[in-house]
Design an enzyme around this catalytic site. Structure first.
Site, PDB file in Angstrom:
ATOM      1  N   GLU A 160       0.841  -1.216   0.000  1.00 16.85           N
ATOM      2  CA  GLU A 160       0.000   0.000   0.000  1.00 16.85           C
ATOM      3  C   GLU A 160       0.865   1.251   0.000  1.00 16.85           C
ATOM      4  OE1 GLU A 160      -2.059  -0.291   3.737  1.00 16.85           O
ATOM      5  OE2 GLU A 160      -3.210  -2.060   3.142  1.00 16.85           O
ATOM      6  N   ARG A 209       3.389  19.998   6.250  1.00 15.39           N
ATOM      7  CA  ARG A 209       4.415  19.086   6.775  1.00 15.39           C
ATOM      8  C   ARG A 209       5.507  19.780   7.600  1.00 15.39           C
ATOM      9  NH1 ARG A 209       7.370  16.012   4.428  1.00 15.39           N
ATOM     10  NH2 ARG A 209       6.947  14.236   5.754  1.00 15.39           N
ATOM     11  N   CYS A 267      -1.083  33.900  10.156  1.00 13.26           N
ATOM     12  CA  CYS A 267      -0.763  34.593  11.398  1.00 13.26           C
ATOM     13  C   CYS A 267      -0.394  33.670  12.540  1.00 13.26           C
ATOM     14  CB  CYS A 267      -1.935  35.481  11.781  1.00 13.26           C
ATOM     15  SG  CYS A 267      -2.124  36.761  10.548  1.00 13.26           S
ATOM     16  N   TYR A 276       1.114  14.162   0.630  1.00 19.11           N
ATOM     17  CA  TYR A 276       0.715  14.810   1.886  1.00 19.11           C
ATOM     18  C   TYR A 276       0.912  16.325   1.809  1.00 19.11           C
ATOM     19  CZ  TYR A 276       0.963   9.924   3.230  1.00 19.11           C
ATOM     20  OH  TYR A 276       0.789   8.568   3.263  1.00 19.11           O
TER      21      TYR A 276
HETATM   22  N1  LLP Z   1      -1.406   2.145   4.494  1.00 17.43           N
HETATM   23  C1  LLP Z   1      -1.843   2.621   5.662  1.00 17.43           C
HETATM   24  C2  LLP Z   1      -2.758   1.819   6.446  1.00 17.43           C
HETATM   25  C3  LLP Z   1      -1.402   3.880   6.116  1.00 17.43           C
HETATM   26  O1  LLP Z   1      -1.827   4.335   7.281  1.00 17.43           O
HETATM   27  C4  LLP Z   1      -0.514   4.656   5.325  1.00 17.43           C
HETATM   28  C5  LLP Z   1      -0.063   5.983   5.756  1.00 17.43           C
HETATM   29  C6  LLP Z   1      -0.101   4.108   4.090  1.00 17.43           C
HETATM   30  C7  LLP Z   1      -0.565   2.852   3.706  1.00 17.43           C
HETATM   31  C8  LLP Z   1       0.817   4.846   3.174  1.00 17.43           C
HETATM   32  O2  LLP Z   1       2.070   5.059   3.729  1.00 17.43           O
HETATM   33  P1  LLP Z   1       3.188   5.775   2.842  1.00 17.43           P
HETATM   34  O3  LLP Z   1       3.561   4.810   1.741  1.00 17.43           O
HETATM   35  O4  LLP Z   1       2.631   7.009   2.281  1.00 17.43           O
HETATM   36  O5  LLP Z   1       4.262   6.039   3.777  1.00 17.43           O
HETATM   37  N2  LLP Z   1       1.062  12.901   6.681  1.00 17.43           N
HETATM   38  C9  LLP Z   1       2.287  12.195   7.001  1.00 17.43           C
HETATM   39  C10 LLP Z   1       2.244  10.735   6.603  1.00 17.43           C
HETATM   40  C11 LLP Z   1       1.114   9.954   7.248  1.00 17.43           C
HETATM   41  C12 LLP Z   1       1.073   8.514   6.817  1.00 17.43           C
HETATM   42  C13 LLP Z   1      -0.115   7.816   7.377  1.00 17.43           C
HETATM   43  N3  LLP Z   1      -0.346   6.484   6.889  1.00 17.43           N
HETATM   44  C14 LLP Z   1       3.459  12.942   6.356  1.00 17.43           C
HETATM   45  O6  LLP Z   1       3.238  13.937   5.687  1.00 17.43           O
HETATM   46  O7  LLP Z   1       4.598  12.550   6.530  1.00 17.43           O
END
Ligand code: LLP
Length: 423
Positions: A282, A321, A351, A379
């Protein structure tokens, strides 16, 4: 100049920063700023890096669309055969609107509502990644009411430390995610007894922006132990989902490429005799992160008492971020200047002092200059808000030498169109 791991979506031509064959100057002229800019080629290459590593065996890549859910991006991935990892009814609606396949869609998340479960059952998604006993009961109840059987996979909390930012670690004992390792088998036994539940898989997710393979392999081993234990009880799974989380290069990180990660995990799967099961991943960030940049214009250069500030027209509401995680994002001038660089904080007009995009960078900046925040495809827009009544940015997808507006800039009127004053 490299945009980090993956194909170089953003590179200089005659000094000017371009996305594929289009100059960011031209994009700013045509669509204004702030604008998110994405490279079609980089997104497709990033997806292929996963897909090519699993060809010839039953497998599915489910793009974690929370990273970037623009319909055009979902549509590109759907055309390539990608599945989707969703976390809300809203995301499911986007998959369908973008031409995605619900049968290749898995539903993650700790807090699915009855309405969302019903929506997903009606769409006949591939499976629910379930995270608790109450959720199992809720799914059974809704499926019974609709006269359907819900396919489920249990999200195991493998209790593995991914060594990433605490806000984005998800597989530790203290996290709200997943089913505690020791509770997994009892939950499967219970699910296997239910009339409207069909147990199909197992999954895990240990965190995000992970730059090492070892935590994945540890998690894979823990998950495979459970697959074996379930098999001994006569519960045979069809798929094993190893989650997402592979990191990208923002600054000097050296994340493994998807092929290396997948080879390491598949070696464990095969060694333990599960090569015929469907393997799933995923990924979110690593599909879109380096394929996108936030294009912004410097409004004011302010020489403060202790610091210099480049005040740009993008802010924390556009790209959260840095403010939320203290994330370091690369900021590049779109046109190269010969002026002497100064040390500046790149900040927005919002602000609060938390509103910064980059701190203490050496940049030759003047009011009117364009800057690009790189690595902003994941993100970025997905976490944007309207704080300070700021309309959200436009989004542009570049395809070779053409550019397509894939989301118009919001208007201020749209922001309060659903509000009302008392009679
Ligand atoms: N699967 C599940 C169940 C997840 O919770 C997430 C991300 C992913 C897949 C995808 O993970 P990735 O491949 O994108 O690392 N907003 C944060 C990142 C939050 C990730 C949450 N879950 C940031 O900007 O670093």
């Amino acid at each position: 100049m490299s945009s980090g791991s993956g194909s170089a979506a953003f590179a200089r031509r005659d000094g000017a920063l371009c996305c594929e064959d289009v100059s960011l100057v031209e994009i700013a002229q045509r669509f204004g700023t702030p604008t998110y800019v994405y490279s079609r080629r980089a997104i497709e290459r990033a997806y292929e890096a996963y897909a090519n590593a699993i060809t010839g065996r039953p497998a599915l890549i489910c793009y974690a669309m929370k990273a970037n859910s623009n319909l055009a991006i979902l549509n590109l991935l759907a055309r390539q055969g990608s599945g989707f990892d969703i976390v809300s009814g809203g995301e499911l609606a986007r998959v369908l609107a973008a031409g995605g396949d619900p049968h290749r869609t898995v539903f993650s998340g700790v807090g699915k509502s009855e309405a969302e479960i019903e929506q997903a059952l009606r769409a006949d998604i591939l499976c629910f990644n379930l995270e608790s006993v109450p959720e199992l009961q809720m799914i059974e109840r809704v499926a019974a009411r609709l006269g359907r059987r819900a396919r489920v996979s249990v999200r195991v909390n493998p209790d593995v430390d991914p060594s990433t930012h605490p806000y984005i670690s998800t597989g530790l004992k203290g996290n709200k995610f997943g089913v505690a390792y020791a509770d997994t088998l009892p939950l499967y036994r219970r699910a296997a007894q239910m009339a409207h539940i069909e147990v199909v898989g197992i999954d895990c997710h240990i965190g995000s922006q992970i730059t090492a393979i070892a935590p994945y392999v540890d998690a894979a081993d823990r998950v495979l132990d459970l697959v074996d234990a379930l098999g001994r009880e006569g519960i045979h799974l069809l798929h094993i989902d190893f989650g997402g989380g592979l990191g990208i290069r923002y600054r000097d990180e050296t994340p493994p490429d998807p092929a290396t990660l997948i080879a390491a995990v598949l070696a464990r799967v095969d060694a333990r005799g599960h090569g015929r099961k469907t393997v799933m991943f995923e990924p979110g960030r690593s599909i879109v992160g380096n394929a996108g940049a936030l294009l912004t214009r410097v409004n004011i250069v302010k020489h403060g008492e202790q610091k210099n500030f480049a005040i740009v027209d993008a802010a924390m509401n556009d790209l959260l971020r840095p403010a939320l995680y203290g994330a370091w994002m690369d900021v590049q001038p779109v046109a190269q200047r010969t002026a002497t660089p100064i040390t500046v904080d790149v900040v927005g007009p919002v602000c609060e002092s938390g509103d910064w995009l980059a701190r203490e960078r050496e940049l030759a900046v003047e009011a009117g200059d364009l800057l690009a925040v790189l690595g902003a495809g994941a993100y970025g827009m997905a976490m944007a808000s309207n704080y300070n009544s700021r309309p959200r940015a436009a989004e542009v997808l570049v395809d070779g030498s053409s550019m397509h507006c894939v989301r118009q800039r919001e208007t201020v009127e749209e922001l309060f169109a659903r509000e009302a004053v008392l009679p």
